[in-house]
Design an enzyme around this catalytic site. Structure first.
Site, PDB file in Angstrom:
ATOM      1  N   LYS A  54       0.831  -1.141   0.122  1.00  0.00           N
ATOM      2  CA  LYS A  54      -0.067   0.010  -0.042  1.00  0.00           C
ATOM      3  C   LYS A  54       0.823   1.252  -0.086  1.00  0.00           C
ATOM      4  CE  LYS A  54      -3.908  -2.305   2.168  1.00  0.00           C
ATOM      5  NZ  LYS A  54      -4.500  -2.769   3.372  1.00  0.00           N
ATOM      6  N   GLN A  98      -4.536  -1.255   9.582  1.00  0.00           N
ATOM      7  CA  GLN A  98      -4.533  -2.844   8.901  1.00  0.00           C
ATOM      8  C   GLN A  98      -5.347  -3.754   9.785  1.00  0.00           C
ATOM      9  OE1 GLN A  98      -3.472  -3.533   5.807  1.00  0.00           O
ATOM     10  NE2 GLN A  98      -4.368  -5.607   6.171  1.00  0.00           N
ATOM     11  N   ASP A 121     -11.375   3.108   3.832  1.00  0.00           N
ATOM     12  CA  ASP A 121     -11.534   1.701   3.907  1.00  0.00           C
ATOM     13  C   ASP A 121     -13.387   1.586   4.144  1.00  0.00           C
ATOM     14  OD1 ASP A 121      -9.833  -0.432   3.632  1.00  0.00           O
ATOM     15  OD2 ASP A 121      -9.370  -0.370   5.895  1.00  0.00           O
TER      16      ASP A 121
END
Ligand code: NDP
Length: 300
Positions: A54, A98, A121
């Site tokens: 990422k 994460q 997200d």
């Protein structure tokens, strides 16, 4: 019929290209550089790889990447303090924590601490609610990637019958909401669904997000249907040598591609779209934060 193979790598490259173009414009015209903060708690090897990828992809499109690697014993209080700091930082437009988090940390508490407008997200309950109402929100990356591929293939999705197999909060449910907003007739199937094969056989679109290797085969699919395979499953591959494995989806690609009209492979289908959509969400969040026009084709 042999299906058109929807190339997720190529599609993701084009999304990243659009993001990079928009980032360059933001820098040149407004002296703004979008920034993505990624927080990793602990040393889970798979999570460390995701975070590294990422960060690399973020820099490649010209955005700023801020990585925060915290010890596995970090307290919930300290993690919340970092999120608070990132929420207040004007250089940070997107925040991603994460998952999975270590057991002593309450995941929903962390997800809901991220400002909804920085929640790239799309897991914050405000974004979930907005998506459910068909309003502008931050959309979870994997379903957003699936939607982009479906729109590209079909043009309009209006009136199509879609079956989403899987009802998770990160894939199945948001996928179903996105398809509903695009005027599909949507059925969500799950482990208790009766006659699931027959349901899928009536669908113009099947999205598989189950986590069961090659569960959906040609018998489940209508001639000419579009099949989007979200599943990522590692199975033994003795043909490659002892102890070797390979990745397969939730769809039996070999049989399904002989019946479908279009299909995504695994690997190389939905997977590459997920990070591309994270970058898309970050540039969108940056534009919204600055009251600027959002990039076209990168949002739901
Ligand atoms: P979850 O385990 O959270 O959800 C799986 C869903 O599948 C559940 O709703 C479950 O039903 C349903 N299910 C399980 N078994 C059956 C069955 N036999 N028949 C019908 N439905 C069934 O998984 P996720 O949604 O998180 O992920 C799904 C897959 O997608 C996984 O392989 C994952 O690795 C992959 N994935 C890929 C991503 C990418 O970037 N490509 C991103 C995220 C996930 P019930 O609710 O009744 O238990």
């Amino acid at each position: 019929m042999t299906a058109k193979i929807i190339d997720g790598k190529e599609f993701a490259a084009s999304v990243r290209g659009k993001v990079a173009e928009h980032v360059a414009g933001l820098k040149a015209d407004h002296d703004i550089t979008p920034g993505l903060a990624v927080v990793l708690v602990g040393e889970d090897p798979a999570s460390a790889v995701y975070v590294r990828n990422k960060g690399k992809s973020t820099l490649e499109v010209g955005m700023n990447s801020y990585e925060h690697k915290l010890d596995k014993d970090t307290s919930q209080e300290d993690l919340l303090a970092l999120i608070d700091q990132l929420n207040k930082d004007p250089k940070v437009h997107g925040i991603l924590c994460q998952l999975p988090l270590p057991d002593h940390i309450d995941e929903p508490a962390i997800t809901s601490a991220i400002l909804p407008e920085k929640d790239v997200d799309g897991f914050h309950i405000s974004n979930v609610g907005l998506l459910g109402m068909g309003l502008k929100s931050m959309v979870p990356c994997t379903p957003l990637g699936c939607l982009m591929m479906l729109r590209d293939h079909h043009g309009s999705l209006s009136g199509l019958n879609a079956v989403v197999v899987g009802r998770s909060n990160i894939v199945g449910k948001p996928m179903a909401n996105l398809l509903l907003t695009d005027s599909c007739t949507v059925t969500i199937a799950h482990s208790r669904t009766k006659e699931i094969e027959a349901l899928c056989r009536r669908a113009d679109i099947v999205v598989a997000a189950v986590g069961r290797p090659e569960m959906i085969n040609a018998d489940w699919i209508a001639e000419g249907a579009t099949v989007i395979d979200v599943g990522i499953n590692r199975i033994p591959a003795p043909e490659k040598g002892e102890g070797k494995t390979r990745l397969v989806g939730d769809v039996d690609f070999a049989s399904a591609k002989e019946k479908a009209g279009a299909i995504t492979p695994v690997p190389g289908g939905v997977g590459p779209m997920t990070i591309a959509c994270l970058l898309a969400n970050t540039v969108t969040a940056c534009c919204r934060a600055n009251g600027l026009a959002e990039p076209e084709g990168l949002t739901a």
